[in-house]
Design a protein around this motif. Structure first.
Motif, short mmCIF file in Angstrom:
data_model
loop_
_atom_site.label_atom_id
_atom_site.label_comp_id
_atom_site.label_asym_id
_atom_site.label_seq_id
_atom_site.Cartn_x
_atom_site.Cartn_y
_atom_site.Cartn_z
N MET A 280 0.81 -1.22 0.00
CA MET A 280 0.00 0.00 0.00
C MET A 280 0.84 1.26 0.00
SD MET A 280 -2.87 -1.26 2.69
CE MET A 280 -3.53 0.33 3.14
N SER A 281 2.06 1.20 0.55
CA SER A 281 2.83 2.44 0.74
C SER A 281 3.08 3.18 -0.56
CB SER A 281 4.13 2.15 1.48
OG SER A 281 4.90 1.23 0.74
N THR A 282 3.50 2.49 -1.60
CA THR A 282 3.78 3.19 -2.86
C THR A 282 2.49 3.72 -3.49
OG1 THR A 282 3.88 0.98 -3.79
CG2 THR A 282 5.95 2.17 -3.62
N VAL A 283 1.42 2.94 -3.40
CA VAL A 283 0.13 3.38 -3.96
C VAL A 283 -0.34 4.64 -3.27
CG1 VAL A 283 -2.25 2.70 -4.40
CG2 VAL A 283 -0.44 0.97 -4.45
N VAL A 284 -0.32 4.62 -1.94
CA VAL A 284 -0.80 5.78 -1.16
C VAL A 284 0.07 7.00 -1.43
CG1 VAL A 284 -1.05 6.67 1.19
CG2 VAL A 284 -1.89 4.39 0.63
N LYS A 285 1.37 6.79 -1.48
CA LYS A 285 2.31 7.91 -1.71
C LYS A 285 2.04 8.57 -3.06
CE LYS A 285 7.28 8.78 -1.84
NZ LYS A 285 7.82 8.63 -3.20
N PRO B 60 7.01 7.69 2.09
CA PRO B 60 6.20 6.49 1.87
C PRO B 60 5.48 6.05 3.14
CG PRO B 60 8.54 5.93 1.91
CD PRO B 60 8.46 7.42 1.93
N LEU B 61 6.08 6.34 4.31
CA LEU B 61 5.45 5.91 5.56
C LEU B 61 4.84 7.12 6.24
CD1 LEU B 61 8.07 3.39 6.95
CD2 LEU B 61 6.15 3.00 5.42
N ASN B 62 3.54 7.12 6.43
CA ASN B 62 2.89 8.31 6.96
C ASN B 62 1.60 7.95 7.69
OD1 ASN B 62 0.85 8.00 4.86
ND2 ASN B 62 2.49 8.66 3.50
N ALA B 63 0.97 8.97 8.28
CA ALA B 63 -0.22 8.75 9.09
C ALA B 63 -1.36 8.17 8.25
CB ALA B 63 -0.67 10.05 9.73
N MET B 64 -1.47 8.62 7.00
CA MET B 64 -2.54 8.13 6.13
C MET B 64 -2.39 6.63 5.91
SD MET B 64 -5.14 8.70 4.19
CE MET B 64 -5.46 10.11 3.19
N LEU B 65 -1.17 6.18 5.63
CA LEU B 65 -0.93 4.77 5.38
C LEU B 65 -1.27 3.94 6.62
CD1 LEU B 65 0.26 2.63 3.42
CD2 LEU B 65 2.45 2.99 4.55
N ALA B 66 -0.78 4.41 7.78
CA ALA B 66 -1.06 3.68 9.01
C ALA B 66 -2.56 3.63 9.28
CB ALA B 66 -0.34 4.33 10.19
N GLY B 67 -3.25 4.76 9.01
CA GLY B 67 -4.70 4.80 9.23
C GLY B 67 -5.43 3.83 8.33
N LEU C 162 3.18 0.56 14.03
CA LEU C 162 4.63 0.44 14.19
C LEU C 162 5.31 0.28 12.83
CD1 LEU C 162 6.94 0.09 16.26
CD2 LEU C 162 6.48 -2.35 16.23
N MET C 163 4.68 -0.50 11.94
CA MET C 163 5.33 -0.80 10.66
C MET C 163 5.05 0.25 9.60
SD MET C 163 4.63 -4.89 10.68
CE MET C 163 5.67 -5.46 9.35
N ALA C 164 3.91 0.96 9.70
CA ALA C 164 3.50 1.79 8.56
C ALA C 164 3.52 3.29 8.80
CB ALA C 164 2.09 1.38 8.12
#
Lengths: 329, 303
Positions: free
Chosen positions: A162-167, A175-182, A254-256
């Motif tokens: 998901m990280s690349t898609v969301v970014k 690539p790692l941010n609050a949106m991804l973790a959410g 923790l991971m995202a």
């Protein structure tokens, strides 16, 4: 047994075998009752032993100096240009502000709720009201399957896929941010919200629907204006429960999330949550140090937050039943 | 608004709810497809049977599989008697309107909502630092023997975490045993404990097994509670004692995904590990679902 089928002895003169038998029954009943105490004991032990390790923050002068309440919750005097709230408990001058952690937790949790609540509640409404029986019977186990995915796998999925898609989608710098973790968290709480909402919706009596349809309402109007309001406390409970899960969930954040202690409401910035902080830092901490007590203190806060949310949720689910049965249950 | 318009609007909104349900299913399907595609090639017999090599860049995950299995086995042994007997108390022994029973229920509901990381703190604070230290003092160990992370403490921590799962499903199973069976047994002169052991528990056995399977699948996937109670990054040896540290599929996934020096190189191994973990939990969940539907059908036909 609910009907109370326990045997009561009424004969005064019991034979020795009968008395031995009765004694044994009492012993077994006592043992089983004792076992039932484990749940209560576990809950008490959890709060006592997590709080106990955090206690040094209040009693130990060194810890009290390093991590006082004002340092944890209020803005600090800092040179101009430096942020007044920082979480850097292992730097030369430890900074222990909880505010960035609160902001990070809230940010990821709110994102996850904004995604998971509509999906879960509407999905449940579809399953309870509109789906043909066959489809509903397929939908429920599929969502149970989603609930069965370990959170570390969801964290992995968020991190790797998901990280690349969301970014790219939101044009974020990191690539790692609050949106991804959410979004990752949303995957974990959708099943909770779906299941509890669906239970609340299906427990609305058929007569409500039939009355509404008989008055000329369309199926959608019936679902939206009659069934949904009748199940409202249960659905609110589902959301509260999901909120609690999102606050406490650890591995995904923790991971995202990127784990930086920045205070920013931008979803493209990384975030550090309460639970992920414990997970990331407890491994390297010196037992008994102020930092160690601080992590346990975060644990106490998490426990209290989720405890309160669970109490609210369970009262509300009870309210649905009471409301729908007219106080009979 | 005319009835026809209302109906059309309603249909559109109904379709929207259907879309929401579809999105959930589609996301699940995508996750599964992605992990299956990425990991299927990597899951070979060699991968399953060998330890990691070249600093996690090669080899297999046998120690992690072994560690996960040993951990959940110990957990099951610890949680089942307590969970089943608590459910037995609640359903068979508690007097009607018992205040104690109500407190037990409240405790269980709240226990189910405690964040998993808090269980990790509890495991560290209670089992390792309190019980472990106490045992070391009692047995006169000079060095830390029990007061350190190990498989026993990790599995006991998970046992507390899965306790609500076992209690809830056992109670459901007890509820499915018809009341007539109990009354018949008592009428024949059996005591309550004899009825329990020979009539009620055998009747509830499939449901109790479901609870065990669900607890195992939940426990096998949890990583947060074992982070500081016993899981280790890499161990050349399998755990041999109750105080040994162990490797774990979930923890292995976390470490490889976040701390690998070369994510691209380890990606196939990582995907294969995730696939194994996912298949394990899914297989267990599937078994639980099958047992449950079969029991329900049987119970329905018995009435």
């Amino acid at each position: 047994m609910e009907q109370g089928l326990t045997q009561t002895a009424f004969a005064p003169a019991l034979s020795p075998t009968a008395r031995r038998r009765q004694l044994r029954e009492k012993a077994i009943a006592g043992f089983i009752t004792l076992m039932a105490f484990t749940g209560i004991a576990a809950l008490i032990l959890i709060i006592v032993f997590v709080a106990k390790e955090a206690l040094a923050l209040f009693t130990d002068p060194a810890a009290r100096h390093e991590a006082s309440f004002s340092k944890m919750f209020l803005a600090q005097d800092v040179p101009p240009g430096r942020p007044p709230f920082r979480w850097q408990p292992v730097s030369r001058i430890p900074k222990v502000s909880m505010i960035p952690l609160f902001v990070g937790t809230l940010k990821t949790t709110v994102v996850s709720m904004l995604v998971a609540v509509p999906l879960g509640v509407f999905g449940a409404l579809f399953a309870a009201e509109f789906a043909p029986r066959r489809m509903r019977e397929l939908l429920k186990p599929v969502i149970e399957l989603l609930a069965g995915i370990p959170s570390v796998v969801l964290g992995f999925f968020a991190l790797m896929v998901m990280s690349t898609v969301v970014k790219d989608l939101f044009h974020f710098d990191r690539p790692l941010n609050a949106m991804l973790a959410g979004l990752g968290l949303a995957l974990a709480i959708v099943p909770v919200i779906f299941t509890v909402s669906e239970d609340a919706l299906t427990s609305v009596p058929r007569s409500y629907r039939e009355a509404s349809l008989a008055l000329g309402a369309t199926p959608w109007e019936t679902a939206w204006k009659v069934v949904l309001p009748a199940a409202a406390p249960g659905i609110l409970a589902a959301c509260v429960l999901g909120f609690g899960r999102a606050i406490g969930e650890t591995m995904i954040v923790l991971m995202a999330s990127g784990n930086a202690d920045v205070i920013s409401w931008s979803l493209g910035d990384s975030a550090r949550s309460l639970s992920a902080t414990i997970a990331a830092e407890m491994g390297e901490v010196v037992v008994g140090s102020p930092h160690y007590s601080l992590l346990f203190f975060i644990g106490v806060q998490l426990f209290v937050f989720t405890f309160v949310l669970n109490l609210i949720a369970s009262t509300w689910t009870k309210r649905v039943v009471r409301k729908l049965t007219g106080g009979a249950a | 608004m005319k009835h026809a318009t209302r109906r059309t609007v309603g249909l559109a909104l109904t379709a929207l709810t259907g879309l929401c349900a579809f999105v959930i299913v589609a996301v699940l399907a995508f996750i599964l497809a992605n992990i299956l595609e990425g990991g299927a090639a990597g899951v070979t017999w060699k991968f399953l049977s060998q330890p990691p090599s070249d600093g996690m860049m090669g080899g297999g995950i046998f120690p992690a599989i072994f560690g996960t299995a040993a951990l959940t086995l110990l957990m099951t042994v610890a949680v089942m008697p307590v969970g089943v007997l608590t459910a037995v108390y609640l359903h068979e022994y508690a007097p009607p309107n018992s205040l104690f029973a109500r407190w037990v229920r409240v405790a269980i509901v709240n226990l189910a909502g405690v964040p998993s990381i808090v269980f990790g703190l509890f495991g560290l604070g209670f089992f390792i630092l309190f019980v472990g230290r106490g045992m070391d003092r009692m047995f006169g160990h000079e060095e830390m023997y029990w007061a350190q992370p190990g498989i026993l403490w990790a599995s006991l921590t998970l046992a507390v975490l899965t306790l609500p799962v076992v209690i809830v499903s056992t109670e459901e199973a007890l509820r499915a045993v018809p009341m007539d069976h109990r009354t018949a047994s008592l009428a024949l002169g059996a005591t309550q404990s004899q009825t329990l052991a020979r009539v009620v528990l055998p009747g509830a056995l499939p449901g109790i097994l479901t609870g065990a399977v669900l607890a195992i699948s939940r426990g096998a996937g949890e990583v947060a509670p074992i982070l500081f109670t016993g899981a280790a990054y890499f161990l050349p040896d399998l755990p041999t004692h109750l105080n040994s540290q162990f490797m774990h599929l979930g923890y292995h996934t976390y470490v490889m995904a976040t701390q690998s020096p070369d994510v691209e190189a380890t990606r196939p191994l990582l995907y294969a590990t995730v696939l194994v973990l996912l298949m394990l939990t899914f297989a267990l969940n599937l078994v639980a679902v099958i047992i449950r539907t079969r029991t329900r059908r049987k119970a329905a036909s018995a009435h």
